[in-house]
Each structure stands twice: as structure tokens, then as C-alpha cells.
Write a protein that holds these residues in place. Structure first.
Motif, PDB file in Angstrom:
ATOM      1  N   PHE A   3      65.353  33.461  39.746  1.00  0.00           N
ATOM      2  CA  PHE A   3      65.580  33.841  41.139  1.00  0.00           C
ATOM      3  C   PHE A   3      66.240  35.208  41.143  1.00  0.00           C
ATOM      4  O   PHE A   3      67.190  35.441  40.403  1.00  0.00           O
ATOM      5  CB  PHE A   3      66.498  32.834  41.829  1.00  0.00           C
TER       6      PHE A   3
ATOM      7  N   THR B 223      68.587  37.397  42.999  1.00  0.00           N
ATOM      8  CA  THR B 223      69.573  37.317  44.079  1.00  0.00           C
ATOM      9  C   THR B 223      70.429  38.571  44.071  1.00  0.00           C
ATOM     10  O   THR B 223      70.334  39.408  43.173  1.00  0.00           O
ATOM     11  CB  THR B 223      70.500  36.106  43.901  1.00  0.00           C
ATOM     12  N   SER B 224      71.266  38.648  45.090  1.00  0.00           N
ATOM     13  CA  SER B 224      72.136  39.820  45.196  1.00  0.00           C
ATOM     14  C   SER B 224      73.149  39.848  44.055  1.00  0.00           C
ATOM     15  O   SER B 224      73.735  40.866  43.765  1.00  0.00           O
ATOM     16  CB  SER B 224      72.854  39.816  46.541  1.00  0.00           C
ATOM     17  N   ASN B 225      73.361  38.702  43.426  1.00  0.00           N
ATOM     18  CA  ASN B 225      74.297  38.659  42.310  1.00  0.00           C
ATOM     19  C   ASN B 225      73.608  38.891  40.966  1.00  0.00           C
ATOM     20  O   ASN B 225      74.214  38.720  39.920  1.00  0.00           O
ATOM     21  CB  ASN B 225      75.015  37.317  42.268  1.00  0.00           C
TER      22      ASN B 225
END
Lengths: 319, 383, 335
Positions: C14, C16-18
């Protein structure tokens, strides 16, 4: 008597309004006592009223009827203000470790909140010397204190929740499904923590869960609830070795056995059908619609709690 | 070589290590916010506009009210005629005056009128000693030098004295724009601040108390929101008189309805959350539940509502200004500037276009920021 | 046994912003015809993502980075969206944990199931389809199917809804049914009923089932073979009896001892697995379980062990099972 029992519940009833004239009979005439330093487990399926029961006892909801006696004091009709000093004695652990912690607060502030609310410490900074040992005790470290709750995993959060509930050194802790939202490998951590604290401080638990094997393991006494009624209550080994109420039998038979050999031999003993609506609960024994042994009488007369020998209480017309 | 079968020493710290970066909630929101280009663009525009409105007036030599009736309706870009002696340009104003334009684009004064020859539809001006004629009998106007050679508009020059031109009273549009933006933003911020306070208190009480109190308070909100907004604002202006104060009062007392609804909705759902119930069982006071738990968690949606309310307040102010019931002259706001510009919309469209563009910019910027904030605050998008 | 679905080295992440969350980091397994395969793991182990990858039902942020999913000779990762739609519900169907959100609240349940059949067999007669739906309903023990046909999802209890979901999943007699924690949200008595039914349906239709759960008890009751996942990897794969009788991985052992038996002695402390699951944005370099493993060696933190065959169909990913592992008192497998 009362100095032995930390909690006494008599004919506790809680009804909710469900729009219009409909009433949800969440808890109907439940009575039990919890001895100091002991654990009482409450089991049942969702909608059986076990959570409502817990939340009514801790006076999150107002009591419809009956009595709640905490450590000899009747708290049934106390105002929230009068209740506040007593809250130190009674704390709660919640089911959902994600919803039960405020994501905008640091772990230190969360654990210090009860201390500040009861004026034990004035400033958050001063709480550190109480918060740090607590954090370490639940298996976290000082470094975690300044982190926000949303950074933690479910098991870590639940331990923070436990630290918050235990920091006031309460005498009674109501655990509302404390492990059902946790991963299997984490559940045992939480259970061990709770047991250790009980041994150390001699506190009492009202342990609510639907996981029967866990309830048996932690409880001294187990009560089985069905649709707002308490149907059976007795010593925990007894209820598993010798269940009397047909519902308890069915419930026990439904537990998946973590042993493939035994599981294959298992006969189908589960209960058919669904739990009826608590808005229109069945007359008489509320279980009679699903009970394989139902007699005509069961649909008419509500069975009373009887001692079936050795303190094994059961509410069933069969006994 | 170390023994690879040696036991691995794992401390509790290793096992309980938090991998997520130590970010506060606000830090997390900012992180997601700045990864959205439109939101950042909006944010930059807002900052620039604020600078423009607050610091701008210190860099201009004109005041928003000083009129220069000699230089009326001068556009930012002028069609000019070369002077016969070639030392500069001439510009014909709408009122058939001729304005001297220096080579670098700065404006001189009006040329002196020598005489009027009305029978031949000509005005003769004095241009550095030579006479030039302005023939206004046909459009486009024509100019001629003393040898009656026709002068053609040879080029376009930018107005260096008044970058954005002047209005119908000879006031610098750029300066007025700065003050206008300042007024508009101030009206919006103050009105929204008033909203915020009333909305949070009203909505907070309504949501937290619940039951009958909630029902009554929400019916009040319903009643207020059924009053046509414009009508109500106009009524308030009539009572309090026109001016900045009454605009703020008018907007402040109306828009809180939306805010109160948002806050109430948030509080209503939050107070059933387990962490609020937990605070209650702990014995926390109502005040600390509100301040520590409910308001901070509702802040996200409140902030989004605020950023969405600001452009709507600015638009309302501009609209009122445009109707002529806003600020009184010589004070400028974006709306009154638009209103002033309608008089000579055909000949000087830039006078309407410039403030309208600023209004658009503000609206876009705040909407983008609001949009970005909503996405950044939405926990569902967080993985 | 002829495998009907084979997954090779599946990697799904995934974005993600992290950063990149490596949810599945190279998973391989196959499922045979008429087999019930259990996938066990805790939240974040990648078990659900694996199943969603099979039907390509992942969120937009997810990327299948590597691997093949072979079904009927085709690689499901490469087939067109249209073809995938033809496979979903017809050849492979899925049941989710939350039956309420998988049903359209505005359409009577009977119509929803009928729709499922008509979608893939548009030429069939409506009356026939309705008859078939009613039969399906009685097959999954929905009482009074005629009456229930016209009911809306909100009029059903959780268990009933899950039955409707099962009926819908079986409507086209799929070859493979993927059940993602279908009983987690249900009560034990209802769970028991549903498990019983799944077992019967498997016998009757010969449908292969991938059953995803975190509950070893449920696995013991239902499955033939089990895959244990942790940190986006398969840690152990074995027949149901082997998993419970001779677990070959410390994580499996930990799972087995951390839940109390119904007959557990109360004075004996539970043996929890210490610590918390790894964060998949920063997956550990070596064995993902090493930081929590009571038997971990230095090598475990550095390298990822390969699979070791312990017996027929029993493989595990643990250094302590390697032939050169020392047989000291800290090796549970060589004592």
C-alpha cells in the motif's frame, strides 16, 4: 455481609426508549454479588444485556429499577456529583482500544487524567512519578509517555487503557470485553496483567466477555445472561463441568475446540435460530423459543432463580 | 566470527518499539495537507493576499481616498499617441482630456487646453509649445499636429504611475485594492470568529446537554436559518446604520447557525464515543470533558467549516457592498469597488475586472484550503 | 490433488503518506479441489490483503508488485477488468466479515441474490432464478424463504445476513469460495451454525474454501490444511493435525499456548507472546517474528529463513529447524 461484598446488584433493570413507545428491555431483574478480591464473569451473546448491565452499574446510564450497592453504599440514585468520590473505587476497561483513548492526547495525559480529575495531582508534570511506574508495569516504557495514542498498536493501547483504569488503585474494575478486539497473541498479555494486579492489590473484577474459555480462566464465578435475564450463575469450574441451563449447554457446545481430533468427534450441539428482539422479548422464559427442552409452562411463567445444589443457581423450569 | 546461533537478546524496548514517526495529530494533518498541491496553492495565495492587504499600503505613495481629478479613469495599459516633438506620449481620456505620458510610462499632468473649436469638433491642446488638435467628431478620436498630419496611436504603454490604473475619481486602484482586500478579509475573519465563539458555545451546549434542551436550541437554529439571509442583513444595516461595524454584526449573528449545527453534530456523536464515556467513569468534570475531549476532537470539522465560511462571508460582504449598503465612501472594499466600476463598465472594464478577480482568488484559495483540510483531517483516508 | 488456484510469490504493497506498507511480502500457496484451507494470522499479517489480491478487490492505493495467481490456467493479475468481473461471483466468490456493508440496503435480499445469478446468466428465466434462490435460502437454513425473499437487509439479524451472503456467494456454484473472517462479528452460537453449514456445503458442492480467520479454534473445526501468516509472510503450512500436534514454528507454538483451553488449569499462567506485531512500513530485516520469539538467535534478526520441509505438505520458515541448528536447551525442536 456488605464488608465482604464489594458489589451487590439487586433486581437491576435497565430499559431504553427506542423511539416511539417501544422499549428495549436491555437488563431485566439481574441480581448478583461480587465478593472482595474475586472475579465474576458475565457471558452471553451480543444483545444479551451484559454490557448495558456493566454500564448501568458504573452509572454511565441511569438505573430503571433495582439497586446497585458498591462497598456497602447504595449508589443507585446518587447524583453524578455525589458519585464522584466513589468513582475512585470503581473503574472501567473498555472493549475497543481504538475508540476508548482520545487520539489527541499523549499517553501520559491519558493515564494522568484520573489523577487530575480527583485532585491527586494538580499539574500534568507532577503526575509523572505515578504514571511512569504504571507504564512500566503494563510493559511499556517511559519513552512511550509522550507519544500519542494513535501511534500504538491495539494491544499497547489496551494496556494504556488498563493503566488509566488502575492508576487510582480502584477496588472494583469492570472489564467490558477487554480482549475481544485484540489479536490472539495479545489477549494473554492483557489477561496476565489483570491477574497479576488482582493478586497484588486484591481488587475485584466484573469481567464481561463472550469468549467462554477466557472467562472461565479468569473468573471465580460465572453468570450467563440471555436477553436481559441472568439464567445461570455459579462457581466457574462447575458451570463448565456441569452446565444446567439448556442455553449454557448450547453456548458451551458452540465453542470451537482448538483441537482437530476432538473437533471431529464433536456432535452438533449448538443452538438453532437467532436471539429474539429485546424490544418484544418472549413471555415466560426468554429462551423457550430456541430451547430444545421447552415445555408449555416455559412460555408462560418466568422461571425463578433456584439453588440446584452447592450454590449452583439456575433459572429454568427443568430444575 | 560471532556465533550466529547465539541467543538474540531482545529487550522489551525492542519489542514495544513504535515505528511510526513521532508526530502530533496536527503534525500528521499538516503532513497530509502539504502533499495536496491545490491545498498548498490555496494556502500560498492566502498568505500572499494577506501580505498584500496588510503590508502593501506601506509601499504605495497614494492613499485610498486621495483623488486626482486630473487623472481620471486611466487604465493600466494605455493606447498612446506620440508627441510631435518625440519627447513623450499623449493619452486621450474618456472625458476628452489629453494626458501627458512620459517615455517611461509615468504620467504627467493634463495638457493645457488652448481653445475649443466646437464647430469643427476639435479641441486644441498645448503640447510642449506646439499645438495639437483632438478631433472628436468621429470615433475613434483622432489627433493631429500643427501641420494637420494625423497622429496615430503608435503603441501601448503600461501605466507606471498607477499600476492598475485609476478609478472614476482619480484614485489609485492598486491602493484601494489593498485596503479593499484588507477590509474584506477583516470582515470575514471577525465575522467568522464571532461565529466560531457563538457556534461552539451554542452547538456545544446543545449537543452535550441533549434531550429537551437540544430540541429547543435546535428549533431556534431552524427558525433563524429560515429567515432570508440578505433581507436580515439589510434590516440590521438599516437599524445600525451602514458601515464596517454593522456588516460584521450582521454577518456574525447569522452565520453561526451553520457552525452551531456542525459543532452540535460532532459533539453528539463524540459524546457517545468510548473515550468520553471513559472520562465520565473516571470522574472528570463536564468542563474538562468539553475542553479536553470534545472540542479538540471536533476541531477538525470546525476548522473545515471555518475555511468554508470565510469565502462565503467575503462574498456576502462584497455582495452587500455591490448593492451599495456596505461601506460608505471613501472607504474601499472589494464589493464597493465593483459597484463603483459599474458606472463606466463599458469604457473601463478593468475597474470591475480587477476587484472581481481578487474576490475569485480569495474564494478559490479558501475553498481549496478547506478541501485540503477536510481530506487531511479525514481519518478514513489515513492508513 | 489438482490445485485449482496457485499463488506464487505474491507481493502487495500500500502506498500511504507514511511510506510504502509492505502488506504481503512474497506469499506462495495453492488450494486443491474440494479443500478447505485456513489462513491464520493476526491483524496486519497480510491475510486479508492476500485474499483481496486474488479477486483484485484492493483499494486504489494498493499495488500488486510481483507474483502470479494462477486460476484455470490464467494469471489473474493480468486478466482484463471485464474478464475479472466474469470470474468474480461466478467462479470465485467472497464472503466478508461485515455482512451489512456488503448488502445493498435498498434492495430486497432475494432480488440481490437473484441479481447475482442473472448478472452471469442473463438468458435465464426470472421465475427459474427465483425458484433457485428460494432453494438456496432453504439450503443455508433461512427460515420461511418465501417470506424472507422480499425482506430488506436491515430486517435481518447479523447471522441471517451472513447466511444471505453465503447464499449469494454460492448462487453460481463457484469453484472457490473465499471467506474473510465471516464469523468474527457473530456470536458463538451463530458462528457454530455457520461453520456447520460451510462444512456441509463444501461436501455437497465440492467447492474449495479459503477460510481466513484469527481464531485457531475455528480452524480446527473446519479446515483441512492451514497456512500461518505473520508480517506479510507465510510462516508455516501444514495439515490441520500437524499444526496442532507438532507445530513447526515458534509463532504457531505461541499462538497455541496463548489461548486458554476450556479445561485449562486456572493456576497456570497463560504464556503470551510478548511485544507487538511489526510495523509493515519498516519490516524487520530478518524473520519478522524474531523480536518476539523466545528462541531467537542472532541470525534470525539478520536473515530471513527459507522454507524447510518437515514432512509431507508440512513446511516452515524457521532457522531452528535447519539441519545445522544446535540442539541446545533453547531449541524447542531439537530437545
Amino acid at each position: 455481609m456488605s464488608d465482604q461484598n464489594i458489589l451487590e446488584v439487586r433486581d437491576l433493570t435497565k430499559h431504553f426508549k427506542a423511539g416511539g413507545k417501544q422499549v428495549v428491555h436491555a437488563v431485566d431483574g439481574v441480581s448478583f454479588t461480587l465478593a472482595r478480591g474475586k472475579t465474576l464473569g458475565l457471558v452471553g451473546e451480543s444483545g444479551c444485556g451484559k454490557s448495558s448491565c456493566a454500564r448501568t452499574i458504573i452509572r454511565m446510564y441511569d438505573v430503571t429499577a433495582g439497586q446497585v450497592i458498591l462497598d456497602g453504599t447504595d449508589i443507585t440514585n446518587m447524583k453524578q456529583k455525589e458519585l464522584k468520590p466513589l468513582r475512585k473505587k470503581m473503574q472501567m476497561i473498555f472493549q475497543d482500544p481504538y475508540a476508548s483513548l482520545n487520539a489527541r492526547m499523549t499517553v501520559r495525559d491519558i493515564i494522568a487524567e484520573p489523577l487530575i480529575a480527583h485532585g491527586i495531582v494538580k499539574k500534568k508534570e507532577a503526575a509523572n512519578e505515578l504514571v511512569y511506574p504504571m507504564l512500566e508495569w503494563v510493559g511499556l516504557t517511559k519513552e512511550h509517555a509522550n507519544r500519542y495514542a494513535h501511534e500504538f498498536s491495539g494491544g499497547q493501547r489496551q494496556r494504556v487503557g488498563i493503566a488509566r483504569a488502575l492508576i487510582l488503585q480502584p477496588e472494583l474494575v469492570i472489564c467490558d470485553e477487554p480482549i475481544s478486539a485484540l489479536d490472539v497473541s495479545i489477549q494473554a498479555q492483557v489477561i496476565n496483567l489483570l491477574k497479576d494486579f488482582q493478586e497484588e492489590k486484591g481488587l475485584s473484577y466484573l469481567f464481561i466477555a463472550h469468549d467462554l474459555s477466557m472467562v472461565r480462566y479468569v473468573s471465580d464465578e460465572v453468570g450467563v445472561m440471555y436477553l436481559g435475564h441472568l439464567v445461570e450463575i455459579c462457581e466457574s469450574n462447575e458451570i463448565y463441568d456441569n452446565p444446567l441451563h439448556p442455553y449454557t449447554k448450547g453456548l458451551l457446545g458452540s465453542i470451537p475446540i482448538a483441537n482437530p481430533k476432538l473437533a471431529r468427534q464433536k456432535e452438533k450441539s449448538g443452538i438453532e435460530g437467532d436471539i429474539p428482539s429485546p424490544i418484544h422479548p418472549p413471555q415466560g422464559c426468554r429462551f423457550h423459543t430456541r430451547c430444545p427442552f421447552a415445555k408449555p409452562e416455559c412460555g408462560e411463567v418466568k422461571p425463578q432463580m433456584k439453588d440446584a445444589g452447592g450454590g449452583h443457581m439456575v433459572a429454568c423450569h427443568l430444575y | 566470527m560471532e556465533n550466529r546461533w547465539e541467543m538474540l537478546e531482545s529487550s522489551n524496548e525492542d519489542r514495544e518499539k513504535l515505528w511510526k514517526k513521532n508526530r502530533t495529530f496536527a503534525g500528521d494533518v499538516w503532513f497530509r495537507f502539504r502533499h495536496k498541491p491545490t491545498a498548498i496553492a490555496g494556502f500560498v495565495i492566502i498568505v500572499l493576499l494577506l501580505l498584500f492587504a496588510l503590508a502593501g499600503p506601506y509601499f504605495t505613495k497614494y492613499s485610498y481616498s486621495a483623488q486626482n481629478l486630473e487623472l481620471v479613469n486611466i487604465p493600466p495599459r494605455m493606447k498612446v499617441y506620440e508627441a510631435p516633438d518625440g519627447t513623450g506620449y499623449m493619452y486621450i481620456t474618456q472625458s476628452l482630456k489629453v494626458v501627458w505620458v512620459n517615455k517611461d510610462g509615468t504620467l504627467g499632468g493634463q495638457l493645457k487646453k488652448v481653445r475649443e473649436e466646437s464647430e469643427s469638433s476639435m479641441t486644441i491642446f498645448d503640447c510642449n509649445g506646439t499645438e495639437v488638435a483632438l478631433y472628436y467628431g468621429v470615433k475613434p478620436y483622432m489627433m493631429a499636429d500643427p501641420e494637420t498630419r494625423v497622429l496615430y496611436p503608435t503603441r501601448h504603454v503600461f501605466n507606471k504611475s498607477y499600476t492598475l490604473g485609476t478609478d472614476s475619481l482619480g484614485r489609485d486602484i492598486l491602493t484601494r485594492l489593498m485596503y479593499g482586500t484588507r477590509v474584506s478579509l477583516m470582515v470575514a475573519f471577525v465575522a467568522v470568529l464571532v461565529n466560531l465563539v457563538i457556534g461552539i458555545i451554542f452547538g456545544g451546549i446543545s449537543g452535550y446537554a441533549g434531550g429537551t434542551v437540544d430540541t429547543i436550541m435546535m428549533r431556534i437554529v431552524d427558525i433563524i436559518s429560515t429567515i432570508p439571509l440578505t433581507l436580515y442583513v439589510i434590516l440590521i444595516m438599516v437599524v445600525l446604520g451602514t458601515g464596517l461595524k454593522s456588516i460584521i454584526v450582521a454577518l456574525g449573528t447569522v452565520y453561526w447557525v451553520d457552525m452551531a449545527r456542525v459543532v452540535r453534530g460532532q459533539v453528539l456523536s463524540l459524546r457517545e464515543q468510548e473515550f468520553v464515556l471513559a472520562a465520565k467513569t473516571i470522574g472528570s468534570s463536564t468542563k474538562s470533558i468539553l475542553v479536553q475531549h470534545l472540542i479538540p476532537n471536533a476541531m477538525g470539522s470546525i476548522l473545515v467549516t471555518v475555511t468554508m465560511l470565510i469565502p462565503s462571508a467575503i462574498f456576502m460582504e462584497a455582495f452587500l457592498g455591490f448593492l451599495g449598503i456596505g461601506l460608505q465612501p471613501p472607504l474601499a472594499s472589494l464589493g464597493t469597488m465593483c459597484n463603483d466600476a459599474t458606472e463606466n463598465l463599458r469604457s473601463c472594464p478593468y475597474q470591475l475586472f480587477i476587484p472581481a478577480l481578487v474576490i475569485c482568488l480569495i474564494m478559490f484559495a479558501f475553498n481549496f484550503v478547506g478541501d485540503g483540510l477536510r481530506d487531511a483531517l479525514d481519518p478514513k483516508l489515513k492508513k | 490433488m489438482e490445485p485449482i488456484l496457485q499463488i506464487e510469490n505474491l507481493k502487495t504493497s500500500f502506498m500511504t503518506s507514511n511510506g510504502e506498507v509492505q502488506a504481503v511480502r512474497g506469499v506462495s500457496f495453492s488450494i486443491g479441489k474440494g479443500e478447505i484451507l485456513g489462513i491464520v494470522g493476526e491483524s496486519g499479517s497480510g491475510k486479508s490483503v492476500t485474499s483481496m489480491s486474488i479477486l483484485r478487490l484492493l483499494a486504489d492505493t494498493a499495488v500488486i508488485k510481483e507474483g502470479t495467481i494462477t486460476f484455470e490456467g490464467k494469471n489473474l493479475i493480468d486478466v482484463s477488468k471485464k474478464e475479472m468481473r466474469g470470474i468474480r461471483g461466478e467462479k470465485i466468490s467472497m464472503i466478508f466479515q461485515d455482512p451489512m456493508s456488503s448488502l445493498n440496503p435498498l434492495i430486497p435480499v432475494g432480488n440481490q441474490v437473484a441479481e447475482m445469478i442473472l448478472e452471469h446468466h442473463p438468458d435465464r428465466k426470472k421465475e427459474d432464478v427465483k425458484k433457485e434462490v428460494l432453494e438456496l435460502f432453504s439450503r443455508v437454513r433461512i427460515p420461511e424463504p418465501e417470506k424472507r425473499y422480499k425482506c430488506f437487509p436491515h430486517e435481518f439479524s447479523g447471522g441471517m445476513r451472513q447466511r444471505v451472503m453465503i447464499a449469494m456467494a454460492l448462487a453460481n456454484k463457484p469453484d472457490l469460495l473465499i471467506a474473510d473472517e465471516p464469523t468474527t462479528a457473530l456470536d458463538v452460537t451463530i458462528q457454530d451454525q455457520i461453520l456447520h453449514q460451510l462444512r456441509e456445503l463444501e461436501k455437497e458442492y465440492g467447492t474449495s474454501i479459503i477460510f481466513i480467520t484469527h481464531d485457531l479454534g475455528v480452524v480446527a473445526e473446519l479446515c483441512d490444511r492451514v497456512i500461518v501468516m505473520y508480517g506479510g509472510l507465510v510462516m508455516e503450512e501444514a495439515s490441520i493435525d500437524d499444526i496442532f500436534e507438532k507445530p513447526g514454528h515458534p509463532y504457531t507454538m505461541g499462538l497455541l499456548v496463548s489461548i486458554p483451553d476450556i479445561k485449562q488449569d486456572k493456576s497456570v499462567r497463560l504464556m503470551p507472546i510478548p511485544g507487538s506485531p511489526p510495523d509493515m512500513t519498516n519490516p524487520p530485516e530478518g524473520c519478522p517474528f524474531a523480536p518476539r520469539c523466545p528462541y531467537a538467535r542472532k541470525i534470525c534478526a539478520r536473515e530471513l529463513p527459507e522454507f524447510i520441509e518437515l514432512g509431507e505438505g508440512h513446511r516452515t520458515r524457521c532457522f531452528l529447524q535447519y539441519p545445522d541448528a544446535p540442539a541446545d536447551e533453547h531449541n524447542p525442536f531439537r530437545r
